[in-house]
Design a protein around this motif. Structure first.
Motif, PDB file in Angstrom:
ATOM      1  N   PHE B  74     -64.346  38.104 -97.390  1.00 20.49           N
ATOM      2  CA  PHE B  74     -63.017  37.803 -96.840  1.00 20.49           C
ATOM      3  C   PHE B  74     -63.150  36.607 -95.901  1.00 20.49           C
ATOM      4  CE2 PHE B  74     -63.281  42.333 -97.727  1.00 20.49           C
ATOM      5  CZ  PHE B  74     -62.192  42.511 -98.581  1.00 20.49           C
ATOM      6  N   PRO B  75     -63.173  35.392 -96.454  1.00 19.51           N
ATOM      7  CA  PRO B  75     -63.492  34.199 -95.644  1.00 19.51           C
ATOM      8  C   PRO B  75     -62.591  34.074 -94.417  1.00 19.51           C
ATOM      9  CG  PRO B  75     -63.089  33.612 -97.959  1.00 19.51           C
ATOM     10  CD  PRO B  75     -62.839  35.075 -97.841  1.00 19.51           C
ATOM     11  N   LEU B  76     -61.305  34.393 -94.570  1.00 23.33           N
ATOM     12  CA  LEU B  76     -60.389  34.267 -93.435  1.00 23.33           C
ATOM     13  C   LEU B  76     -59.990  35.652 -92.923  1.00 23.33           C
ATOM     14  CD1 LEU B  76     -58.096  31.337 -94.644  1.00 23.33           C
ATOM     15  CD2 LEU B  76     -60.159  31.218 -93.242  1.00 23.33           C
ATOM     16  N   LEU B 256     -45.358  32.325 -97.065  1.00 27.86           N
ATOM     17  CA  LEU B 256     -46.126  32.125 -95.832  1.00 27.86           C
ATOM     18  C   LEU B 256     -45.374  32.687 -94.634  1.00 27.86           C
ATOM     19  CD1 LEU B 256     -47.544  28.523 -96.399  1.00 27.86           C
ATOM     20  CD2 LEU B 256     -48.774  30.685 -96.488  1.00 27.86           C
ATOM     21  N   GLY B 257     -44.042  32.486 -94.629  1.00 26.85           N
ATOM     22  CA  GLY B 257     -43.230  33.004 -93.521  1.00 26.85           C
ATOM     23  C   GLY B 257     -43.319  34.519 -93.430  1.00 26.85           C
ATOM     24  N   THR B 258     -43.261  35.182 -94.606  1.00 31.81           N
ATOM     25  CA  THR B 258     -43.370  36.647 -94.614  1.00 31.81           C
ATOM     26  C   THR B 258     -44.725  37.070 -94.053  1.00 31.81           C
ATOM     27  OG1 THR B 258     -42.306  36.377 -96.758  1.00 31.81           O
ATOM     28  CG2 THR B 258     -42.803  38.628 -96.065  1.00 31.81           C
ATOM     29  N   LEU B 259     -45.778  36.398 -94.478  1.00 37.13           N
ATOM     30  CA  LEU B 259     -47.124  36.734 -93.999  1.00 37.13           C
ATOM     31  C   LEU B 259     -47.197  36.612 -92.487  1.00 37.13           C
ATOM     32  CD1 LEU B 259     -49.399  34.959 -96.651  1.00 37.13           C
ATOM     33  CD2 LEU B 259     -48.776  37.372 -96.523  1.00 37.13           C
ATOM     34  N   ILE B 260     -46.582  35.535 -91.972  1.00 35.21           N
ATOM     35  CA  ILE B 260     -46.620  35.329 -90.524  1.00 35.21           C
ATOM     36  C   ILE B 260     -45.878  36.455 -89.818  1.00 35.21           C
ATOM     37  CG2 ILE B 260     -45.902  33.805 -88.651  1.00 35.21           C
ATOM     38  CD1 ILE B 260     -46.277  31.466 -90.662  1.00 35.21           C
ATOM     39  N   ARG B 261     -44.735  36.861 -90.398  1.00 34.99           N
ATOM     40  CA  ARG B 261     -43.958  37.936 -89.774  1.00 34.99           C
ATOM     41  C   ARG B 261     -44.754  39.241 -89.773  1.00 34.99           C
ATOM     42  NH1 ARG B 261     -40.193  41.621 -92.239  1.00 34.99           N
ATOM     43  NH2 ARG B 261     -40.395  40.366 -94.095  1.00 34.99           N
ATOM     44  N   ILE B 262     -45.361  39.549 -90.920  1.00 39.35           N
ATOM     45  CA  ILE B 262     -46.130  40.796 -91.006  1.00 39.35           C
ATOM     46  C   ILE B 262     -47.312  40.749 -90.045  1.00 39.35           C
ATOM     47  CG2 ILE B 262     -47.553  42.211 -92.539  1.00 39.35           C
ATOM     48  CD1 ILE B 262     -45.716  41.188 -94.834  1.00 39.35           C
ATOM     49  N   GLY B 263     -48.003  39.611 -90.046  1.00 42.44           N
ATOM     50  CA  GLY B 263     -49.170  39.473 -89.183  1.00 42.44           C
ATOM     51  C   GLY B 263     -48.808  39.560 -87.713  1.00 42.44           C
ATOM     52  N   ILE B 276     -52.220  33.809 -87.747  1.00 43.13           N
ATOM     53  CA  ILE B 276     -52.487  32.406 -87.417  1.00 43.13           C
ATOM     54  C   ILE B 276     -52.859  31.586 -88.655  1.00 43.13           C
ATOM     55  CG2 ILE B 276     -54.010  30.848 -86.118  1.00 43.13           C
ATOM     56  CD1 ILE B 276     -51.903  32.251 -84.420  1.00 43.13           C
ATOM     57  N   PHE B 277     -53.673  32.151 -89.571  1.00 43.82           N
ATOM     58  CA  PHE B 277     -54.091  31.344 -90.720  1.00 43.82           C
ATOM     59  C   PHE B 277     -52.933  30.979 -91.654  1.00 43.82           C
ATOM     60  CE2 PHE B 277     -58.495  32.967 -89.758  1.00 43.82           C
ATOM     61  CZ  PHE B 277     -58.924  31.744 -89.291  1.00 43.82           C
ATOM     62  N   PRO B 278     -52.041  31.927 -91.955  1.00 41.81           N
ATOM     63  CA  PRO B 278     -50.870  31.487 -92.731  1.00 41.81           C
ATOM     64  C   PRO B 278     -50.085  30.396 -91.993  1.00 41.81           C
ATOM     65  CG  PRO B 278     -51.015  33.870 -92.723  1.00 41.81           C
ATOM     66  CD  PRO B 278     -52.062  33.385 -91.776  1.00 41.81           C
ATOM     67  N   GLY B 279     -50.035  30.519 -90.646  1.00 46.18           N
ATOM     68  CA  GLY B 279     -49.349  29.507 -89.854  1.00 46.18           C
ATOM     69  C   GLY B 279     -50.002  28.141 -90.002  1.00 46.18           C
ATOM     70  N   VAL B 280     -51.334  28.125 -89.927  1.00 43.32           N
ATOM     71  CA  VAL B 280     -52.056  26.861 -90.078  1.00 43.32           C
ATOM     72  C   VAL B 280     -51.781  26.266 -91.457  1.00 43.32           C
ATOM     73  CG1 VAL B 280     -54.349  25.834 -90.261  1.00 43.32           C
ATOM     74  CG2 VAL B 280     -53.861  27.460 -88.432  1.00 43.32           C
ATOM     75  N   ALA B 281     -51.809  27.115 -92.486  1.00 38.78           N
ATOM     76  CA  ALA B 281     -51.549  26.622 -93.839  1.00 38.78           C
ATOM     77  C   ALA B 281     -50.157  26.014 -93.934  1.00 38.78           C
ATOM     78  CB  ALA B 281     -51.688  27.772 -94.846  1.00 38.78           C
ATOM     79  N   LEU B 282     -49.196  26.710 -93.322  1.00 34.77           N
ATOM     80  CA  LEU B 282     -47.813  26.224 -93.348  1.00 34.77           C
ATOM     81  C   LEU B 282     -47.716  24.856 -92.682  1.00 34.77           C
ATOM     82  CD1 LEU B 282     -44.788  26.925 -93.833  1.00 34.77           C
ATOM     83  CD2 LEU B 282     -44.752  27.819 -91.508  1.00 34.77           C
ATOM     84  N   VAL B 283     -48.321  24.741 -91.484  1.00 38.55           N
ATOM     85  CA  VAL B 283     -48.232  23.474 -90.749  1.00 38.55           C
ATOM     86  C   VAL B 283     -48.928  22.362 -91.529  1.00 38.55           C
ATOM     87  CG1 VAL B 283     -48.941  22.279 -88.655  1.00 38.55           C
ATOM     88  CG2 VAL B 283     -47.985  24.555 -88.511  1.00 38.55           C
ATOM     89  N   ALA B 284     -50.104  22.670 -92.113  1.00 40.52           N
ATOM     90  CA  ALA B 284     -50.827  21.639 -92.866  1.00 40.52           C
ATOM     91  C   ALA B 284     -49.964  21.130 -94.018  1.00 40.52           C
ATOM     92  CB  ALA B 284     -52.139  22.210 -93.405  1.00 40.52           C
ATOM     93  N   MET B 285     -49.325  22.064 -94.714  1.00 35.09           N
ATOM     94  CA  MET B 285     -48.508  21.677 -95.865  1.00 35.09           C
ATOM     95  C   MET B 285     -47.319  20.825 -95.413  1.00 35.09           C
ATOM     96  SD  MET B 285     -47.813  24.203 -98.946  1.00 35.09           S
ATOM     97  CE  MET B 285     -46.405  25.196 -98.625  1.00 35.09           C
ATOM     98  N   VAL B 286     -46.604  21.308 -94.400  1.00 37.74           N
ATOM     99  CA  VAL B 286     -45.389  20.617 -93.954  1.00 37.74           C
ATOM    100  C   VAL B 286     -45.737  19.258 -93.351  1.00 37.74           C
ATOM    101  CG1 VAL B 286     -43.496  20.708 -92.302  1.00 37.74           C
ATOM    102  CG2 VAL B 286     -44.102  22.728 -93.614  1.00 37.74           C
TER     103      VAL B 286
ATOM    104  N   SER C 140     -43.900  18.938 -85.436  1.00 35.28           N
ATOM    105  CA  SER C 140     -44.308  19.499 -86.724  1.00 35.28           C
ATOM    106  C   SER C 140     -44.427  21.021 -86.719  1.00 35.28           C
ATOM    107  CB  SER C 140     -45.659  18.929 -87.154  1.00 35.28           C
ATOM    108  OG  SER C 140     -45.752  17.591 -86.807  1.00 35.28           O
ATOM    109  N   LEU C 141     -44.578  21.623 -85.533  1.00 34.81           N
ATOM    110  CA  LEU C 141     -44.750  23.072 -85.505  1.00 34.81           C
ATOM    111  C   LEU C 141     -43.398  23.767 -85.565  1.00 34.81           C
ATOM    112  CD1 LEU C 141     -47.449  23.825 -82.783  1.00 34.81           C
ATOM    113  CD2 LEU C 141     -47.617  24.211 -85.221  1.00 34.81           C
ATOM    114  N   PRO C 142     -43.237  24.736 -86.457  1.00 37.70           N
ATOM    115  CA  PRO C 142     -41.980  25.492 -86.442  1.00 37.70           C
ATOM    116  C   PRO C 142     -41.907  26.353 -85.182  1.00 37.70           C
ATOM    117  CG  PRO C 142     -43.499  26.387 -88.068  1.00 37.70           C
ATOM    118  CD  PRO C 142     -44.124  25.132 -87.545  1.00 37.70           C
ATOM    119  N   THR C 143     -40.666  26.546 -84.712  1.00 41.18           N
ATOM    120  CA  THR C 143     -40.450  27.252 -83.449  1.00 41.18           C
ATOM    121  C   THR C 143     -41.174  28.598 -83.396  1.00 41.18           C
ATOM    122  OG1 THR C 143     -38.281  26.263 -83.440  1.00 41.18           O
ATOM    123  CG2 THR C 143     -38.651  28.018 -81.893  1.00 41.18           C
TER     124      THR C 143
END
Lengths: 329, 305, 329
Positions: B74-76, B256-263, B276-286, C140-143
């Motif tokens: 489980f790398p992350l 990703l948003g759902t994952l962040i909410r659950i996490g 945090i990791f789904p969040g990082v992925a989201l930010v990297a993509m956006v 860039s960070l969502p709220t």
């Protein structure tokens, strides 16, 4: 000129612009002086360094431009090495400035009265009501009708000519000894230009204020200035009494410049023009910068740069006037 | 024609300017990584996070592999049900990307149609359409998306809604963002409309619709492309926000948003990696998509630089 | 002045009516309010009675007019979810959201403007570069991620600040405030930063860009040429001119603080209107949604009006233009 000690003396002024592709020398060994009460005209094509000389004197060069050599003396005291704060006290108080475009020179959000009083109160010890009374006086002096009512108007409520009159009042209100006027009439309607120039000249004489009048309009110079300096590619190429420079120019560039002005007293078939264009700063040729366009160019001009030499009634930076040279045709 | 277009692309100034911009190249690399990981998730993800048979509760709450109690399987790290966070992110990014792209396509379709119509027809149609766009633009688009989602939710029975939830989200985000496209296209259309080639087409007697589609449309696509790229980042964020608020995609298809909410529920007990990791992925993509969009805008509009 | 305000108000009316229409359409046609209100067991007669009571048998415009009339009196019916008057629910939740939003706005403004001015004036300093990098991240960070990160750092790891709720509140009349207790203030810190951060970076970048633009203008150069103090040039002349465009965008952005309060309130379980709204969306509670929509529209229209008035106060040119056009028509 008489031997009165100069009000402003510029000695071998050098201005550089460091850039990615090397340093550009914008002003090169510029020297001249202005006597108390004297009006010195500075002429030349755009890019010759006229305005930059003015900006260097009030130390408001656009960055990254900087003074890289020479001296500027005001009333015998060096001002080119003063700190920013000491210089600030000189600007407005000792040296006033007038800019080209009156439409953009005034802060749109402050009334003209406020701009006048804040300038005076910065430099002179005046109460609010004294400053206001003087501000009205200045507006009257520059010919704003109903000054007492107009003092609380905003710049956009004035016409271009009226705004330039306000700018003149602002430049003179702290009673400087010298005014640097950078193309003060260029942006105005032709019909207004003469009025503004006449006003400037009258005020300078009344207040015994010296003036450095930068313009490319030889007509304005001939009418207003006592002496004139002709600039070319960042250098002063000729300087002398206005009558002499206009009637009997010595430097080949000045000769070309004067011939390109239409005379008023007789018709000419075709105005003379100078072939070619002034070199860009990064491509100034060695020797005399005018040599590619000069009709009288000879060998020495291509290798050696002339300083200002005595040419009879004026001084000209041209090897033709070196006594060591055999006469050229 | 496609091949010709491709070779023309590599010859173009656009490609040249791209290869000379480190930010653009780096963003493109990150974006490609995100998109590639998302698209190929079913094949390259270490685990199928939806296959309950592979999940083992004894694997729950494993921290990332580099932590002391980490497990390289489980790398992350893993979540409360022993689900691999990396695999969940890859599948989640798939949903985020799908919704984002579809929403942008939808806004583009609506916006371009309205913009073309308004710009070409002018008059009352123009005034009415643009006034609507103005009013909508006054409100933050996330609010519009929320309202649309809420209304649809109220209008449909629960079961139906869950089935089409993905489309509702796409519709809500798409509809919340069309005015931008409409305004730009209308502006360009007004310029194109009076050019001689359009007048000539009209003189030949081509129909209005045909002139719009074949003559005006291709000439306004440049700015549309730029806005679409810049909007992709916005759409992905909007979806993440809606899903985070619990009104976005259904829990059966976590983004990703759902994952962040659950996490987020496990944040207080210290299991930070689940959110945090789904969040990082989201930010990297956006962020990479946004930087690419910025670059594209500058490259297509040298005047703005 | 009066005419100006009046014309702005008149422009706001159609916007409010359009929003009211959407709101009403939601109210009347989405879902089946009658069966929701009646619950499981009812007779046909009860149903008809309720339809008559609610006026649902009336023509569209009569219903709409009644809806608008009720809305003006703050009457939005009962919440489906909580079976309490919507107005009461909103009034209960409003203080929490308003306190949060005003703190966020204050942070954005009082930190964002100075940072923008600083980065505009001292472009080369390392602090400016730091601020700019920081702002790129902020944009860039969502709220909700910012909120989660702050909770992780300050609540989970450091344990300094609470991660949810409002803390203790004090009831002053119908207003419950968190400003007067220690725990209330502590609870406010993270949500207010979360909500304000995006706006802060936006305002900072905007002020910086405008500042750079203004500092290049002639009137700033002329102000320096008049020898005015740096402080008065930078913070008087330059900043005031910067404010004109900043006011518009900042004003419009404050509207989006209200919108993003929904997200922030969800992250921090802040008992405000946003949380109420999101719970209503989840439960398809149409009356609350409709009321919230109208309320937000009202807030936006008010903000627009305030922005226009501020504009009017700051920029004399606008005053003149309005005056002229008002006289013209």
């Amino acid at each position: 000129m008489t031997a009165a000690p100069p009000l402003l003396e510029v000695r071998n002024l050098r201005v550089e612009f460091p850039s990615r592709r090397g340093t550009l020398v914008a002003l090169h060994d510029v020297s001249f002086s202005i006597a108390p009460g004297e009006i010195l005209g500075v002429v030349g094509e755009s890019g010759a360094g006229k305005s930059m000389t003015g900006a260097a004197i009030i130390r408001l060069l656009e960055p990254p431009g900087r003074i890289a050599g020479g001296q500027i003396l005001l009333e015998g005291r060096r001002i080119d090495n003063l700190s920013q704060d000491e210089m600030r006290r000189i600007r407005g108080r000792r040296i006033g400035a007038i800019f080209q475009d009156p439409l953009t020179t005034l802060n749109p959000l402050y009334t003209v009265g406020r701009q006048l009083t804040e300038t005076m109160q910065t430099h002179l010890d005046l109460s609010g009501s004294e400053a206001r009374a003087r501000a009205i006086g200045w507006l009257e002096m520059v010919g704003i009708p109903a000054a007492a009512q107009r003092i609380d108007s905003y710049p956009h409520e004035f016409s271009g000519g009226m705004r330039q009159r306000v700018v003149i009042a602002l430049a003179l209100c702290a009673e400087p000894r010298l005014v640097v006027a950078d193309e003060p009439t260029t942006a105005l309607d032709v019909s207004i230009q003469a009025q503004v120039i006449a006003l400037l000249k009258r005020l300078a004489r009344e207040k015994n204020t010296s003036m450095m009048l930068v313009t490319h309009d030889m007509g304005v110079i001939a009418e207003t200035a006592d002496r004139v300096a002709v600039m070319y590619a960042g250098r002063v190429v000729e300087i002398g009494p206005v009558r002499e420079v206009v009637k009997h120019p010595h430097h080949p560039y000045s000769i070309g410049l004067m011939n390109s002005i239409p005379p008023l007293d007789h018709r000419v078939e075709r105005l003379a023009q100078i072939d070619g264009a002034m070199p860009r700063l990064n491509a100034v040729p060695p020797g005399c910068p005018y040599n590619p366009r000069c009709p009288k160019v000879f060998d020495r001009c291509i290798v050696e740069r002339p300083d200002l030499l005595d040419a009879g009634s004026t001084r000209a930076a041209c090897w033709l006037y070196d006594p060591a040279e055999p006469p050229h045709v | 024609m496609a091949a010709a277009a491709v070779s023309r692309f590599f010859d173009s100034d656009l490609w040249w300017s791209f290869s000379r911009s480190p930010v653009a190249v780096l963003s493109a690399a990150v974006a490609l990584l995100c998109i590639g990981g998302a698209l190929l998730a079913p094949w390259i993800a270490p685990q199928n996070p939806f296959d309950l048979a592979t999940l083992n509760l004894s694997d729950a709450f494993k921290p990332p592999a580099w932590a002391e109690e980490g497990d390289t399987a489980f790398p992350l790290g893993s979540d409360d049900q022993g689900r691999d966070v990396l695999s969940a992110i890859m599948h989640g990014a798939r949903v985020s990307l799908l919704v984002g792209v579809c929403a942008v396509l939808f806004s583009t379709l609506v916006g371009v149609s309205v913009g073309l119509t308004a710009g070409y027809l002018g008059g009352t149609a123009d005034a009415v359409l643009m006034r609507i766009a103005d009013i909508q633009l006054t409100f933050p688009s996330i609010l519009v998306a929320l309202l649309v989602d809420g209304v649809v939710r109220a209008a449909l029975p629960r079961e139906t809604h869950d089935q089409i939830a993905l489309f509702v989200v796409i519709f809500a985000i798409g509809i919340s963002n069309w005015p931008q496209f409409a305004r730009t296209v209308r502006g360009s259309t007004l310029v194109e409309r009076n050019k001689e080639y359009v007048l000539a087409a009209r003189v030949i007697g081509l129909s209005q619709l045909r002139i719009m589609l074949t003559h005006v449309l291709p000439n306004v696509l440049g700015p549309v492309l730029v806005i679409a790229t810049l909007n992709l980042g916005f759409a992905i964020l909007a979806e993440a926000t809606l899903s985070f608020l619990g009104v976005g995609v259904p829990p059966t298809q976590p983004s990703l948003g759902t994952l962040i909410r659950i996490g987020n529920d496990f944040l207080m007990s210290g299991e930070w990696w689940i959110t945090i990791f789904p969040g990082v992925a989201l930010v990297a993509m956006v962020l990479s998509v946004n930087l690419l969009g910025d670059w594209l805008r500058d490259a297509l509009n040298p005047r703005l630089r | 002045m009066f005419a100006f305000v009046l014309s702005r108000l008149l422009q706001a009316v159609p916007v409010m009516l359009v929003v009211a229409l959407i709101s009403f359409a939601m109210f009347a046609y989405v879902g089946d309010p009658v069966s929701i209100m009646l619950g499981q067991d009812f007779t046909e007669a009860q149903r008809d009675a309720l339809v008559r009571d609610l006026g649902l048998d009336q023509p569209f415009f009569v219903q709409f007019a009644r809806f608008v009339g009720n809305a003006i009196q703050g009457e939005f019916g009962l919440s489906y979810r909580l079976s309490r008057p919507v107005a009461e629910l909103i009034a209960e939740r409003a203080p929490a959201t308003l306190e949060l939003a005003s703190c966020a706005a204050a942070i954005a403004l009082f930190v964002g403007v100075p940072m923008g001015v600083f980065t505009g004036l001292y472009r080369q300093s390392w602090l400016s570069r730091f601020f700019l990098t920081f702002s790129l991240i902020g944009v860039s960070l969502p709220t909700f991620l910012i909120g989660i990160l702050l909770i992780l750092i300050f609540s989970v790891w450091l344990g300094w600040l609470p991660s949810f709720g409002r803390g203790d509140t004090v009831q002053i009349g119908s207003w419950s405030t968190g400003f007067l207790t220690g725990s209330g203030l502590k609870a406010l810190v993270l949500p207010a930063i979360t909500l304000g951060l995006f706006q802060l970076t936006l305002i900072m970048r905007l002020v910086r860009a405008e500042m750079l633009e203004v500092l290049r203008t002639d009137y700033i150069k002329f102000a320096r040429a008049r020898g005015l103090a740096d402080r008065s040039v930078n913070f008087g002349h330059a900043l005031k001119n910067t404010l004109v465009p900043v006011i518009t965008i900042a004003g419009l952005q404050f509207g989006s603080i209200i919108a993003f309060a929904i997200v922030t309130e969800t992250v921090f379980q802040w008992p405000g209107m946003g949380l109420l709204f999101i719970q209503s969306v989840g439960a398809a509670d149409i009356p609350v949604m409709a009321a919230y929509l109208l309320l937000i529209a009202l807030v936006f229209v008010t903000i627009n009006l305030v922005v226009d008035l501020l504009y009017y106060a700051v920029d004399p040119r606008l005053r003149a233009d309005r005056g002229a056009s008002a006289r013209g028509t």
